[in-house]
Design an enzyme around this catalytic site. Sequence first.
Site, short mmCIF file in Angstrom:
data_model
loop_
_atom_site.label_atom_id
_atom_site.label_comp_id
_atom_site.label_asym_id
_atom_site.label_seq_id
_atom_site.Cartn_x
_atom_site.Cartn_y
_atom_site.Cartn_z
N PRO A 1 0.82 -1.22 0.00
CA PRO A 1 0.00 0.00 0.00
C PRO A 1 0.85 1.27 0.00
O PRO A 1 0.35 2.36 -0.24
CB PRO A 1 -0.82 -0.12 1.29
CG PRO A 1 -0.07 -1.05 2.16
CD PRO A 1 0.68 -1.98 1.24
N ARG B 1 -3.81 -8.50 -20.48
CA ARG B 1 -4.72 -8.15 -21.57
C ARG B 1 -4.10 -7.15 -22.55
O ARG B 1 -4.63 -6.96 -23.65
CB ARG B 1 -6.08 -7.68 -21.05
CG ARG B 1 -6.05 -6.36 -20.34
CD ARG B 1 -7.36 -6.11 -19.64
NE ARG B 1 -8.45 -5.75 -20.54
CZ ARG B 1 -8.56 -4.58 -21.16
NH1 ARG B 1 -7.65 -3.65 -21.01
NH2 ARG B 1 -9.60 -4.33 -21.95
N ASP C 1 -10.33 1.64 -24.75
CA ASP C 1 -10.80 1.53 -23.38
C ASP C 1 -10.67 2.85 -22.63
O ASP C 1 -9.83 3.67 -22.94
CB ASP C 1 -9.96 0.49 -22.61
CG ASP C 1 -10.37 -0.92 -22.93
OD1 ASP C 1 -11.55 -1.12 -23.24
OD2 ASP C 1 -9.50 -1.81 -22.89
N1 SAH Z 1 1.16 -2.83 7.79
C1 SAH Z 1 1.27 -2.47 6.41
C2 SAH Z 1 0.15 -3.10 5.60
C3 SAH Z 1 0.24 -4.58 5.51
S1 SAH Z 1 -1.05 -5.29 4.58
C4 SAH Z 1 1.20 -0.94 6.27
O1 SAH Z 1 0.56 -0.32 7.10
O2 SAH Z 1 1.75 -0.38 5.30
C5 SAH Z 1 -0.37 -6.85 4.17
C6 SAH Z 1 0.15 -7.03 2.76
O3 SAH Z 1 -0.93 -6.85 1.85
C7 SAH Z 1 1.19 -6.02 2.33
O4 SAH Z 1 2.49 -6.44 2.66
C8 SAH Z 1 1.01 -5.98 0.83
O5 SAH Z 1 1.73 -7.01 0.16
C9 SAH Z 1 -0.46 -6.27 0.65
N2 SAH Z 1 -1.28 -5.06 0.41
C10 SAH Z 1 -2.15 -4.48 1.27
N3 SAH Z 1 -2.74 -3.41 0.74
C11 SAH Z 1 -2.24 -3.29 -0.50
C12 SAH Z 1 -2.46 -2.36 -1.56
N4 SAH Z 1 -3.30 -1.34 -1.45
N5 SAH Z 1 -1.78 -2.55 -2.72
C13 SAH Z 1 -0.91 -3.57 -2.86
N6 SAH Z 1 -0.66 -4.48 -1.89
C14 SAH Z 1 -1.31 -4.34 -0.73
#
Ligand code: SAH
Length: 263
Positions: free
Chosen positions: A88, A153, A168
């Site tokens: 994230p 795709r 698209d």
């Molecule tokens: N504690 C972390 C979040 C961990 S969520 C923080 O606060 O930044 C657990 C896992 O889910 C992450 O390591 C990631 O691989 C995945 N994940 C969660 N949300 C995501 C998002 N919006 N985009 C991509 N991967 C995500």
Amino acid sequence: MIFDIITIFPELLVSPLDEGIIRRARQENKVEIHTTNIRDYALDKHAMTDDRPFGGGEGMVMKPEPLQGAVAAVLAARGDAEVILMSPQGEPFTQQMAEELATMRHLVLVCGRYEGVDERFQRRHITREISIGDYILTGGELAAMVVVDAVTRLIPGVLGCAASAEKDTFSSGLLKHPQYTRPRDWEGMEVPEELLSGNHEQIKQYRFLAAVTRTLERRPAMFRKKSFTAAEIKLLKRHGLYQKIAALQNADNGNGNKETRCP
Ligand code: SAH
């Protein structure tokens, strides 16, 4: 193109990778998709892939050694790659990024779980971090699947009709026009007359204007990056849409963007 997905839950990805266009692309060897279980690279007898965070606090953190083992194995098996962490905290995933990734030979997508992955593993092995949006998932698998789906795709030959990806939403710089299929009259709601005319030029114009109108209503900021042909500008003027778009584009120019897209 090759994808390697590194995860502690490979089973989660079996069905999404085995349906529809992705399934066909794999069968036709347009794309190769492998999943690797991080647990197979755990070092201790309990096959631990996570541990408590130093400094305390809730949750678990993914250990660096099994992740490193999994990444090293897929690079050794299938060659150099961009090693992407789903996170994230990463760069927001967009259609433009999907287009860029679609030109690469080999992508490794690392899926975190729990509180995330040890920072030192990231520093050593991760070349890029991608987020699929400002919300938190329980793991990176669904995020990785979003990237695999959107990129696959775009690989030449994967979509039935080569032109369809270009028209698209986002690829064209506008939201896509509304679409209709049979029946022509559904519970009293009719298909727009213009689409039934059989006149290709008229249909093209109608769709263009509908796409512009929809983009104006829902995503006006998209006009900042959109340019139009002379014929399109003429059409926009004729339908009273030009002024609104020019105002949006010029408002942006005032904020330091020197380019003028609506002369
Ligand atoms: N504690 C972390 C979040 C961990 S969520 C923080 O606060 O930044 C657990 C896992 O889910 C992450 O390591 C990631 O691989 C995945 N994940 C969660 N949300 C995501 C998002 N919006 N985009 C991509 N991967 C995500």
